[in-house]
Design an enzyme around this catalytic site. Structure first.
Site, PDB file in Angstrom:
ATOM      1  N   GLU A 255       0.894  -1.160   0.000  1.00 56.57           N
ATOM      2  CA  GLU A 255       0.000   0.000   0.000  1.00 56.57           C
ATOM      3  C   GLU A 255       0.931   1.209   0.000  1.00 56.57           C
ATOM      4  O   GLU A 255       1.533   1.543   1.014  1.00 56.57           O
ATOM      5  CB  GLU A 255      -0.884  -0.069   1.250  1.00 56.57           C
ATOM      6  CG  GLU A 255      -2.125   0.751   1.146  1.00 56.57           C
ATOM      7  CD  GLU A 255      -1.990   2.045   1.894  1.00 56.57           C
ATOM      8  OE1 GLU A 255      -1.568   3.029   1.244  1.00 56.57           O
ATOM      9  OE2 GLU A 255      -2.288   2.078   3.088  1.00 56.57           O
ATOM     10  N   CYS A 289      -2.084   8.499   2.902  1.00 54.37           N
ATOM     11  CA  CYS A 289      -1.862   8.156   1.484  1.00 54.37           C
ATOM     12  C   CYS A 289      -3.087   8.468   0.636  1.00 54.37           C
ATOM     13  O   CYS A 289      -2.973   8.613  -0.580  1.00 54.37           O
ATOM     14  CB  CYS A 289      -1.553   6.676   1.345  1.00 54.37           C
ATOM     15  SG  CYS A 289      -0.149   6.182   2.305  1.00 54.37           S
TER      16      CYS A 289
END
Ligand code: SIN
Length: 485
Positions: A255, A289
């Site tokens: 990720e 993110c």
């Protein structure tokens, strides 16, 4: 000493094979809000990382042999204990990471939700039977845990990023080793204390805290006993970890970074769009993110959106996350502040206009003012880079196809958001955006039931949801022959 109710949650060193390590060499953990040392933790290295992997390997046979419902019961205990200690865990989190206490409480609940969710989903690891090409054969598919899972987790979500990886791994029957970010090990160690109280057997969940990031990363990605490696962090670091995993052809899920577009079309509900942009941009001082990185606004509603958005950003209160009413805490370090400021100043040099903020805040060296930039173009530094700070660049556009092209003009593909009402447009844009996750009239998309993950250089694999479990399972095909009379 951290001021919390259950002092046993404050641990002094790594948790390996059910034992707490000590060492003469200590790492000081500081509060990014004021630079004060809040705790010190024993520094572990390569040897301890190897011990953790070996312990996880040894624990695998017993843990994977438990029934899914036995594992679910233990994971449920862990979930309950985390929620019972939500206030203490949040206080630890805020003091080592900086985010406001209400957000920290939210993160603890968010992380725990993955444990609850996967505890249940682990009971639904179904196989298959497939019609065989000849009458004397049967084809059966079963799913088995991949084995030892190693992971490296980031400082921006010190609790939830561990929970969402470990929950899926343990529910699938894998054992787990995590190296948490060196800035924020206390949340990880507190989770280990609760894992032990929940009855997770020794060796099943291990936390290795140490400053030798590269060397420890090499063990976690290259040790022969590690079957799968999972990482949340930057794309640059992720790429090098993937290449290390390639030596042993290990399974990976990554990720990585993002550059989320947030698009406001002229048919959008502007108040809802402002609310969504605030939530997706300023959570954790812009250090996620999935944070909005570029706000695209259609010309017809540009003035209206910008005015309302700036008014909302002006309301944000900056300060120590423990202070009531604060909603923007410090950034993780003075270096992070410097990086964000450099991006802002570069963009100003390229023609962007600062309408709010635009510099370090008087609250301290680690604080950056919530900032709004206008006159931004998609080719400026602020649009091309992951900002990871509380800065909103606003970019004007006129056509749907144009904005889809601009939104996709990045190597990243994690999250995207857009606000519109026209149903045809909603489908065209949702399908046209090259991202793993798309928020449609919604700025908060993360939850345990949904598949979190990206495309392009934002990574691979999914966390959360039924798809998240697949990343921790191997498919095995059984061919049974000789069945003719
Ligand atoms: C991240 O920033 O890596 C995670 C954000 C989330 O889970 O919403």
């Amino acid at each position: 000493m951290l001021n919390i109710t259950d002092q046993q949650l404050i641990k002094k060193g790594s948790y390996i094979n059910g034992r707490w390590l000590t060492s003469a060499e200590q790492i000081a953990i500081t509060n990014p809000a004021d630079g004060c040392i809040i705790a010190s933790v024993a520094n572990a290295g390569i040897v301890e990382t190897e011990q953790a992997v070996v312990a996880a390997k040894a624990a695998l046979a017993v843990w994977s042999a438990k029934s899914a419902s036995e594992r679910a019961g233990i994971l449920r205990n862990w979930f309950n204990l985390i929620m019972q200690h939500q206030d203490d865990l949040a206080a630890i989190l805020t003091q080592e990471q900086g985010k406001p206490l209400a957000e920290a409480k939210g993160e603890v609940a968010y992380g725990a939700a993955f444990i609850e969710w996967f505890a249940e989903e682990g009971k639904r690891v179904y196989g298959d039977t497939i019609p065989a090409p000849s009458a004397d054969k049967r084809i059966i598919v079963i799913k088995q845990p991949v084995g030892v899972v190693a992971s490296i987790t980031p400082w921006n979500f010190p609790n939830a990023m561990i929970a969402r990886k470990a929950a899926a791994a343990l529910a699938a029957g894998c054992t787990f080793v995590v190296r948490p970010a060196i800035q924020t090990p206390l949340s990880a160690l507190a989770m280990a204390e609760l894992a032990e109280r929940a009855g997770i057997p020794a060796g099943v969940f291990n936390v290795v805290v140490g400053s030798e990031a590269k060397a420890m990363g090499e063990v976690l990605t290259m040790h022969p006993d590690v079957a799968k490696f999972t990482f949340t962090g930057s794309t640059v670091v992720g790429k090098s970890l993937i290449s290390q995993c390639a030596h042993g052809v290990k399974k990976v899920s990554m990720e990585l970074g993002g550059n989320a577009p947030f698009i406001v079309f002229d048919d959008a509900d502007i108040d809802a769009a402002v609310q969504g942009a605030m939530a997706s941009k300023y959570r954790n001082a812009g250090q996620t993110c999935v944070c909005t990185n570029r706000i695209f606004v259609q010309n017809k509603v540009l003035a209206q959106f910008s005015e309302k958005f700036v008014a909302a950003v002006k309301e944000l209160a900056i300060g120590n996350g423990l202070t009531a009413g604060v909603n923007i805490g410090p950034m993780i370090s003075a270096e992070a502040v410097k990086n964000v400021d450099q991006l802002v100043q570069k963009s100003v040099g390229q023609g962007a206009k600062v309408v709010l903020g635009g510099k370090q805040d008087a609250a301290g060296a680690n604080f950056y003012q919530p900032t709004v930039l206008t006159n931004v173009t998609n080719s400026m530094a602020i649009a091309g880079n992951e900002i990871f700070g509380p800065v909103s660049p606003i970019i004007a556009f006129s056509e749907e196809a144009e904005v889809i092209a601009m939104a996709n003009d990045t190597e990243y593909g994690l999250a995207a958001y857009f606000y519109a009402r026209d149903i045809g447009r909603i489908w065209r844009v949702a399908e046209g955006l090259e991202y793993g996750m798309v928020g449609i009239n919604e700025g908060m998309i993360s939850n345990s039931a949904a598949p979190f993950g990206g495309v392009k250089q934002s990574g691979n694999g999914r966390e959360g949801s039924k798809y998240g479990l697949d990343d921790y399972l191997e498919i095995k095909y059984l061919c049974m022959g000789g069945l003719d009379k």
